[in-house]
Every structure is written in structure tokens, then in C-alpha cells.
Design a protein around this motif. Structure first.
Motif, short mmCIF file in Angstrom:
data_model
loop_
_atom_site.label_atom_id
_atom_site.label_comp_id
_atom_site.label_asym_id
_atom_site.label_seq_id
_atom_site.Cartn_x
_atom_site.Cartn_y
_atom_site.Cartn_z
N HIS A 130 7.64 23.66 -15.26
CA HIS A 130 6.26 23.16 -15.29
C HIS A 130 6.11 22.09 -16.36
CE1 HIS A 130 1.90 23.46 -14.56
NE2 HIS A 130 1.79 23.23 -15.87
N ALA A 131 6.66 22.32 -17.54
CA ALA A 131 6.52 21.36 -18.63
C ALA A 131 7.23 20.06 -18.33
CB ALA A 131 7.06 21.97 -19.93
N ALA A 132 8.41 20.15 -17.73
CA ALA A 132 9.16 18.93 -17.42
C ALA A 132 8.50 18.15 -16.28
CB ALA A 132 10.59 19.30 -17.04
N ARG A 133 8.05 18.85 -15.26
CA ARG A 133 7.49 18.19 -14.09
C ARG A 133 6.10 17.61 -14.37
NH1 ARG A 133 8.35 22.08 -10.47
NH2 ARG A 133 6.44 23.14 -11.12
N GLU A 134 5.26 18.37 -15.04
CA GLU A 134 3.87 17.97 -15.21
C GLU A 134 3.61 17.16 -16.48
OE1 GLU A 134 1.79 18.48 -12.80
OE2 GLU A 134 3.23 19.69 -11.65
N TYR A 135 4.49 17.32 -17.50
CA TYR A 135 4.23 16.67 -18.78
C TYR A 135 5.35 15.73 -19.22
CZ TYR A 135 0.15 19.60 -19.21
OH TYR A 135 -1.08 20.20 -18.98
N GLY A 136 6.43 15.66 -18.44
CA GLY A 136 7.48 14.70 -18.71
C GLY A 136 8.29 14.94 -19.96
N VAL A 137 8.37 16.20 -20.42
CA VAL A 137 9.12 16.49 -21.63
C VAL A 137 10.56 16.85 -21.30
CG1 VAL A 137 7.08 17.23 -22.89
CG2 VAL A 137 8.40 18.92 -21.60
N GLN A 138 11.41 16.78 -22.31
CA GLN A 138 12.79 17.25 -22.21
C GLN A 138 12.81 18.68 -22.71
OE1 GLN A 138 14.00 14.18 -20.33
NE2 GLN A 138 15.68 15.43 -21.10
N VAL A 139 13.33 19.58 -21.89
CA VAL A 139 13.24 21.01 -22.21
C VAL A 139 14.63 21.61 -22.41
CG1 VAL A 139 12.29 23.25 -21.53
CG2 VAL A 139 11.19 21.14 -20.74
N THR A 140 14.76 22.39 -23.47
CA THR A 140 15.90 23.28 -23.67
C THR A 140 15.39 24.70 -23.54
OG1 THR A 140 16.99 21.73 -25.18
CG2 THR A 140 17.71 24.04 -25.26
N GLY A 141 15.88 25.41 -22.54
CA GLY A 141 15.49 26.80 -22.34
C GLY A 141 16.63 27.72 -22.72
N ILE A 142 16.34 28.77 -23.47
CA ILE A 142 17.39 29.72 -23.87
C ILE A 142 17.02 31.13 -23.43
CG2 ILE A 142 18.16 28.31 -25.81
CD1 ILE A 142 16.69 30.27 -27.68
N THR A 143 18.04 31.87 -23.01
CA THR A 143 17.91 33.27 -22.63
C THR A 143 19.23 33.94 -22.92
OG1 THR A 143 17.53 34.82 -20.80
CG2 THR A 143 18.53 32.72 -20.24
N ILE A 144 19.25 35.24 -23.11
CA ILE A 144 20.52 35.95 -23.25
C ILE A 144 20.81 36.79 -22.01
CG2 ILE A 144 20.63 35.90 -25.76
CD1 ILE A 144 19.52 38.70 -25.87
N SER A 145 20.06 36.54 -20.93
CA SER A 145 20.33 37.16 -19.64
C SER A 145 21.08 36.16 -18.76
CB SER A 145 19.02 37.57 -18.95
OG SER A 145 19.24 37.86 -17.59
N ARG A 146 22.30 36.50 -18.40
CA ARG A 146 23.09 35.58 -17.56
C ARG A 146 22.50 35.46 -16.16
NH1 ARG A 146 27.53 33.77 -19.94
NH2 ARG A 146 28.24 34.84 -21.83
N GLU A 147 21.95 36.54 -15.64
CA GLU A 147 21.35 36.46 -14.30
C GLU A 147 20.14 35.54 -14.31
OE1 GLU A 147 20.61 39.94 -12.04
OE2 GLU A 147 22.53 40.90 -12.54
N GLN A 148 19.31 35.62 -15.34
CA GLN A 148 18.18 34.71 -15.44
C GLN A 148 18.65 33.27 -15.51
OE1 GLN A 148 15.86 35.96 -18.85
NE2 GLN A 148 14.40 37.04 -17.56
N ALA A 149 19.63 33.01 -16.35
CA ALA A 149 20.10 31.64 -16.54
C ALA A 149 20.64 31.05 -15.24
CB ALA A 149 21.17 31.60 -17.62
N ALA A 150 21.42 31.82 -14.51
CA ALA A 150 21.97 31.32 -13.25
C ALA A 150 20.86 31.01 -12.25
CB ALA A 150 22.94 32.35 -12.66
N TYR A 151 19.88 31.88 -12.17
CA TYR A 151 18.76 31.67 -11.26
C TYR A 151 17.96 30.44 -11.66
CZ TYR A 151 14.75 33.03 -8.34
OH TYR A 151 13.74 33.07 -7.42
N ALA A 152 17.69 30.30 -12.96
CA ALA A 152 16.91 29.15 -13.45
C ALA A 152 17.62 27.84 -13.16
CB ALA A 152 16.65 29.30 -14.94
N ARG A 153 18.92 27.79 -13.39
CA ARG A 153 19.67 26.56 -13.14
C ARG A 153 19.62 26.17 -11.67
NH1 ARG A 153 24.38 29.02 -16.85
NH2 ARG A 153 23.69 28.20 -18.89
N LYS A 154 19.70 27.16 -10.79
CA LYS A 154 19.65 26.88 -9.35
C LYS A 154 18.27 26.31 -8.98
CE LYS A 154 20.51 29.11 -4.87
NZ LYS A 154 19.19 28.88 -4.23
N ARG A 155 17.20 26.92 -9.47
CA ARG A 155 15.85 26.42 -9.19
C ARG A 155 15.67 24.99 -9.70
NH1 ARG A 155 11.34 29.97 -11.70
NH2 ARG A 155 10.00 28.96 -10.17
N ILE A 156 16.15 24.75 -10.89
CA ILE A 156 15.99 23.44 -11.51
C ILE A 156 16.74 22.37 -10.72
CG2 ILE A 156 16.65 22.09 -13.57
CD1 ILE A 156 16.04 24.82 -15.12
N ALA A 157 17.95 22.71 -10.26
CA ALA A 157 18.72 21.77 -9.45
C ALA A 157 18.01 21.48 -8.14
CB ALA A 157 20.12 22.32 -9.20
#
Length: 426
Positions: free
Chosen positions: A211-238
Motif C-alpha cells: 500500500h505504501a509503495a503503490r499509493e505513496y511512492g516510497v521505497q519499502v524494506t519489510g522485515i519478518t522472521i516468518s519464512r512463510e510470510q516472506a515467501a508469500y509477500a514476495r510473490k504478491r509483490i512480484a
């Protein structure tokens, strides 16, 4: 064993010193108590043995997860009635194995259930942990227990938004619109502008980052320690074509070194930090912000105890939902942020919004119950139904709240960079 319901109701009423507020149906088909409202069903005498060996919340939770007790009718109404006699009593802490009432109840339970060994805890329970709290390894294990249960399960419960925190409602919107409104509220409070760097701590499945990148044009670094979350997020972002604006890392907040960031969002993550690490957490985020940078800390809070040294972690939540999670009073959180160097500029309570959000998630779970059981287990689905419904009642009864705290790394000049009428959020 005839009329087990009447015998059990008598035991409970003598133990609590008050009439039991629900109708009770026992395993022998007998019933006792009020003739209207929800019914507490004790399907198996094993539930009594669990309470014999572990009186109180954990024994009840184990019986619920194992399917040995159930509620027929309105679950929220049942939890609301039980709150007044089980969880909001002045003498709650006296109900221990050393209490004469508990010993008397145990003897009566033995006569009803038989003096058999304690049943094994349901498989969904986290074994008792040892060692120091909130080391990186122990935190990874705790997060994995809660979040790595399968992304399809979370899709079912949370809906398309995949936002696992309190939504921001008005009277006419649905869950997806309310979650989008929450994400936008966070972005506006942070004052995001195109080209800025945002750190999203505990980024989940990537919804805030997108939402922040799409609507506000910012560069985002997202961090999580859940590998399943990270894999899912990367797929959505791509799939959204946002890989040039968002980086998702499997990384602990303590290991981030590439500041400064212009803004930091921490939405529903700080509950996992723990009191022993909270000042370190606040100090780390302060160090990662540029002068004038803003932090939006969205966090559940509990009510302060008369004696804070007597505070005890919720056993059901700790064993089945959020291992090692801790809630702190709002004042404690604000003080810690200030000790770390932040200037706290705004606090907004959105307690009622979380109750509504949880009710929507429970409805999603109940509508997709068979699929939820297939994706996880009957016990895990029961954990989530009880946890979310009980949490909704706790928010409604003001036992817990949720707050958005806006804090600034105010530069030496004292110019915090907020508008004079800050609630315009621009």
C-alpha cells in the motif's frame, strides 16, 4: 453417575461462590442451570480430569482444544457471561491448587471423573519452554508456531487483504475497505512522500509495504522472521509489479543496520517483543530513523494491574496462540518510547475497531470451517475460534485495548515537522 450436570453445576457454584451463568449439559445427557441462552456442553469426563490436574484457564483451554467441551448457541454471549465469573473476579488469583475450594472441587471431580492420570495436552499446545526469554532463536520458534501454519489458512480467516491487525471501520464499509483505511491512516500519520524510505517492522504478508509503495511512492524494506510470510509477500509483490520499490527480508529487527529511514511502521509486532527487550526495541528503531523521522507503533495494550508484580501471562494465549507474547499497559509503552529518545506526539485508541475486526475473522473461519480443519487440524481451528472470539469480548469489555502511537525522532532544533493541527495527517 445419573444427573452429572446437576452435580457438576453444584461443584462449580460452590467453588465460585456464585450461580453458574450458563445452562450445562453433561456427557450423560443430563442438563442443569438457566433454561435460556447458550449451553455449555461437557462431552467427555476427561475435561474434568484436565481441570483436576490444572485448575483454571489452562485446564479449560485443553478441554476446549481437545473437543471435550463445546458451546451451543451464541459463543460471544457465553464468553461474555463467563467473563464475569471466571476472568474478572477480584479473587481470581486465589483459585490455585492450595485453595480449599479447589481441593474440595477436586475431590468432587474425582468422584465424577475417576482418579485417573492427567490426560496428555492436545498436540497443538506448545511445550513448556526454558531458557532466556526473547533470544533470537526462541523468538523465531515462537513466531513460527503462530504464523507458519499455512498461508491458505490465513487467507481463509483474514480475507483478500491479508492484514492481520485491527482494521479501521466506519458504519458502512466491509472488512477489505476497513483494512485499506487502516493502512492509509498509518501512511498519513507517517506523512509519507514519494521517494522516502520506509521500514515496515513485522511486515507480515506484505500488505502495508504494498500500500505504501503503490499509493505513496516510497521505497519499502519489510522485515519478518516468518519464512512463510516472506515467501508469500514476495510473490504478491512480484505479481503487483512492485519489486523495484519493495524488498522483503527474513530478518530480526535487532539485525537491521542500513538506516537511516524516513519512517518506520510497526503494526501488531511489538506484542512479540517482550518487556525484557522493549527498551532495546525502541532504541533500535530510534537509531534507524533519520532526524525528524516518524514511528507509528500500533500495539495491543492491557489494563494496568493494581500490583504490577502480580501480573501473569495468559496461559491459553501463551501455550496455544502467541508463545512468549506479552501485553503491557499503554503508559508503560509510552514511557519506554520516551526513554529511548522519542517524542510521543499522538495516541489514538481504536479498541472498538478491533472487536469488530475479530468478529469478522471469526465469521470467515466459521463459514469455511471444514476447509480450515482440513488445512490445519480440528484442534488448531478450535484454538483460533476461541482465541478470536474471546479477544473480541475482551476488547468489548475494555479488558484490553489497541493504540496507535505516533512518535518522532525530534532533531536538536526541536522542529518535529508535524502540522499544527496534527490530526489532519498530512
Amino acid at each position: 453417575m445419573a444427573d452429572a450436570a446437576s452435580r457438576l453445576t453444584t461443584i462449580v457454584e460452590e467453588l465460585l461462590g456464585t450461580p453458574f451463568p450458563l445452562r450445562l449439559r453433561a456427557w450423560d445427557g443430563s442438563e442443569a442451570g438457566p433454561t435460556s441462552g447458550p449451553v455449555l456442553v461437557v462431552r467427555d469426563r476427561r475435561a474434568l480430569r484436565r481441570l483436576m490436574w490444572r485448575p483454571g484457564e489452562l485446564g479449560l483451554a485443553r478441554a476446549w482444544v481437545a473437543g471435550e467441551i463445546e458451546v451451543e448457541g451464541d459463543l460471544y454471549a457465553a464468553l461474555d457471561l463467563l467473563s464475569g465469573v471466571l476472568w474478572e473476579r477480584d479473587d481470581e488469583r486465589s483459585l490455585s491448587v492450595r485453595d480449599p475450594r479447589v481441593r474440595s472441587a477436586a475431590r468432587a471431580f474425582v468422584r465424577l471423573a475417576g482418579a485417573l492420570p492427567a490426560p496428555r495436552p492436545p498436540a497443538e499446545e506448545v511445550p513448556r519452554r526454558t531458557g532466556a526469554l526473547h533470544t533470537k532463536t526462541r523468538d523465531r520458534q515462537a513466531i513460527s508456531h503462530h504464523y507458519d501454519v499455512g498461508n491458505p489458512f490465513y487467507e481463509l480467516v483474514l480475507g483478500p487483504s491479508m492484514v492481520y491487525s485491527c482494521a479501521y471501520w466506519d458504519e458502512s464499509c466491509g472488512l477489505e475497505e476497513a483494512q485499506r483505511a487502516k493502512l492509509d491512516l498509518v501512511c498519513r500519520k507517517l506523512g509519507l512522500t514519494e521517494g522516502e524510505r520506509l521500514l515496515d517492522v513485522g511486515c507480515g504478508w506484505g500488505s502495508m509495504a504494498m500500500h505504501a509503495a503503490r499509493e505513496y511512492g516510497v521505497q519499502v524494506t519489510g522485515i519478518t522472521i516468518s519464512r512463510e510470510q516472506a515467501a508469500y509477500a514476495r510473490k504478491r509483490i512480484a505479481e503487483a509489479g512492485l519489486t523495484d520499490r519493495i524488498e522483503i527480508r527474513v530478518q530480526d529487527y535487532r539485525d537491521v543496520r542500513d538506516g537511516p529511514f524516513d519512517a518506520i511502521s510497526s503494526i501488531g509486532m511489538a506484542e512479540h517483543v517482550g518487556s525484557v527487550r522493549y527498551l532495546q526495541y525502541a532504541g533500535q528503531l530510534h537509531s534507524l530513523l533519520a532526524p525528524g523521522g516518524r514511528l507509528l507503533n500500533h500495539q495491543i495494550a492491557r489494563r494496568p494491574e493494581r500490583d504490577e508484580t502480580a501480573y501473569e501471562i495468559d496461559e491459553f494465549i501463551d501455550r496455544y496462540v502467541f508463545p512468549d507474547g506479552e501485553l503491557s499497559p499503554l503508559g508503560t509503552t509510552v514511557s519506554m518510547l520516551e526513554q529511548a529518545g522519542f517524542e510521543v506526539r499522538d495516541v489514538e485508541s481504536i479498541r472498538e475497531h478491533y472487536a469488530r475486526t475479530l468478529r469478522r475473522w471469526v465469521a470467515n473461519l466459521e463459514d469455511g470451517w471444514d476447509r480450515a480443519v482440513g488445512l490445519t487440524s480440528p484442534g488448531r481451528a478450535r484454538v483460533w475460534r476461541l482465541y478470536m472470539a474471546a479477544s473480541a469480548v475482551s476488547f468489548e469489555r475494555n479488558r484490553i485495548g489497541v493504540n496507535q502511537i505516533l512518535a518522532v525522532k525530534t532533531p536538536e532544533s526541536g522542529a518535529a515537522g508535524l502540522p499544527l493541527r496534527a490530526r489532519t495527517w498530512n
